[in-house]
Design an enzyme around this catalytic site. Structure first.
Site, PDB file in Angstrom:
ATOM      1  N   ARG A  74       0.830  -1.227   0.130  1.00  0.00           N
ATOM      2  CA  ARG A  74       0.055  -0.180   0.000  1.00  0.00           C
ATOM      3  C   ARG A  74       0.719   1.258   0.153  1.00  0.00           C
ATOM      4  O   ARG A  74       0.468   2.328  -0.533  1.00  0.00           O
ATOM      5  CB  ARG A  74      -0.906  -0.143   1.441  1.00  0.00           C
ATOM      6  N   GLN A 105      -9.294  10.323   7.751  1.00  0.00           N
ATOM      7  CA  GLN A 105      -8.909   8.950   8.248  1.00  0.00           C
ATOM      8  C   GLN A 105      -7.766   8.210   7.702  1.00  0.00           C
ATOM      9  O   GLN A 105      -7.405   7.199   7.521  1.00  0.00           O
ATOM     10  CB  GLN A 105     -10.274   8.196   8.007  1.00  0.00           C
ATOM     11  N   VAL A 107      -4.184   7.555   5.486  1.00  0.00           N
ATOM     12  CA  VAL A 107      -2.783   7.633   5.806  1.00  0.00           C
ATOM     13  C   VAL A 107      -2.031   7.757   4.548  1.00  0.00           C
ATOM     14  O   VAL A 107      -0.781   7.498   4.784  1.00  0.00           O
ATOM     15  CB  VAL A 107      -2.573   6.106   6.533  1.00  0.00           C
ATOM     16  N   ASP A 108      -2.668   8.273   3.654  1.00  0.00           N
ATOM     17  CA  ASP A 108      -1.787   8.378   2.227  1.00  0.00           C
ATOM     18  C   ASP A 108      -1.219   9.709   1.998  1.00  0.00           C
ATOM     19  O   ASP A 108      -0.566   9.909   0.773  1.00  0.00           O
ATOM     20  CB  ASP A 108      -2.825   7.878   1.118  1.00  0.00           C
ATOM     21  N   HIS A 123      -5.723   8.606  11.649  1.00  0.00           N
ATOM     22  CA  HIS A 123      -5.124   7.122  11.824  1.00  0.00           C
ATOM     23  C   HIS A 123      -3.795   6.906  11.413  1.00  0.00           C
ATOM     24  O   HIS A 123      -3.453   5.996  11.006  1.00  0.00           O
ATOM     25  CB  HIS A 123      -6.172   6.433  10.928  1.00  0.00           C
ATOM     26  N   GLY A 191     -16.621  10.623   1.528  1.00  0.00           N
ATOM     27  CA  GLY A 191     -16.080   9.561   1.113  1.00  0.00           C
ATOM     28  C   GLY A 191     -15.818   8.751   2.268  1.00  0.00           C
ATOM     29  O   GLY A 191     -14.648   7.990   2.251  1.00  0.00           O
ATOM     30  N   ASN A 217     -20.843  11.577  -1.142  1.00  0.00           N
ATOM     31  CA  ASN A 217     -20.573  10.009  -1.244  1.00  0.00           C
ATOM     32  C   ASN A 217     -21.119   9.655  -2.371  1.00  0.00           C
ATOM     33  O   ASN A 217     -22.182  10.103  -2.893  1.00  0.00           O
ATOM     34  CB  ASN A 217     -20.869   9.320  -0.194  1.00  0.00           C
TER      35      ASN A 217
END
Ligand code: OAD
Length: 249
Positions: A74, A105, A107-108, A123, A191, A217
């Site tokens: 990932r 939320q 982590v990218d 997160h 999202g 969404n």
């Protein structure tokens, strides 16, 4: 994809007049960059695994190499993609609003790469690694074929610096997010499936404290019935249109 239907004028008005705008994002905002969401079926190499079963301390204890490899995959995946028009629209919204807070939320790092400045990561961040025993962030470790590698100080396995199911969120991030939600004039939820606490309680905390609430969404979520506005469609399409309609020119 065609442009979204015109937005309700009262929504645009609320956004224009808002002093504090708070946004909560989930995996859906990065979907159009090519990052699979958590509750989307996985493809390829990882099709047989459920992300929710890999993202736990128990999974790491049982199969540390499998969990390390999944996060390594990932990490590489997110390093190889780019922010999409949804991320970029949020960075530009920040420039229009007196006090803007982006709670994610994810982590990218795609929000930061798009130019967002005030980001609260609930997160963690997949690019960071920490010691699984002492929780300290570790920047470098001796080259090794061992997976996971070991902490250079104590020899425990290294792990990604992300929050797993059953773990507490970083206190400072959660406190800042809760405070921002309580003070929001407008709160956008974008999202996210709304299934993971405590992040999922933030939109309702904002609503209880008088914020105008908006959901973006592609489908209904548990939040939908409680929102003042639900905007259905991909965030990479809706958000640029929303920003352009709110602050034309
Ligand atoms: P999910 O995978 O649960 O939900 C993704 C949401 O994005 C769904 O509601 C989709 O309908 C929506 N979606 C997908 N594509 C979209 C698009 N192009 N535009 C708008 N919406 C779209 O992801 P999260 O809600 O982020 O936590 O999951 C929350 C947490 O659970 C994650 O941070 C992670 C996960 O397990 C941990 O790892 C602790």
């Amino acid at each position: 994809m065609s442009s979204p239907a015109p937005f309700p004028p009262a929504l645009l008005d609320s956004l224009r007049r808002a002093v504090r705008v708070v946004v909560l994002t989930g995996a859906g905002i990065s979907a159009e960059s090519g990052v699979p969401t958590f509750r989307q079926a996985q493809t390829g190499l990882w099709a047989q695994y459920d992300p929710q079963e890999l993202a736990t301390p128990a999974a790491f204890r049982r199969q540390p190499q499998l969990v390390w490899d999944w996060y390594a995959w990932r990490r590489e995946l997110v390093a190889g993609v780019s922010p999409n028009p949804g991320h970029i629209a949020l960075a530009s919204m920040e420039a229009h609003v007196p006090a803007f807070t982006l709670i994610t939320q994810n982590v990218d790092s795609l929000h930061q790469r798009a130019g967002s400045r005030h980001v609260i990561e609930l997160h963690g961040n997949i690019a960071r690694v920490k010691c699984s025993r002492e929780e300290r962030v570790v920047e470098t470790w001796p080259a090794t074929d061992e997976r996971p590698p070991r902490c250079p100080d104590c020899g425990a396995f290294l792990r990604p610096d992300v929050v797993w199911f059953g773990e507490a969120l970083p206190d400072a991030a959660l406190d800042a997010a809760s405070e921002a939600a309580q003070r929001a004039d407008v709160f956008l939820t974008i999202g996210t499936s709304g299934l993971v606490q405590p992040a999922a309680s933030l939109p309702l905390l904002a609503a209880d404290n008088g914020a105008v609430t908006v959901e973006i969404n592609i489908e209904d979520t548990p939040f939908s019935p409680w929102m003042n506005y639900t905007l259905r469609g991909p965030s990479g399409v809706i958000l640029p249109a929303l920003v352009a309609s709110t602050w034309p020119g």
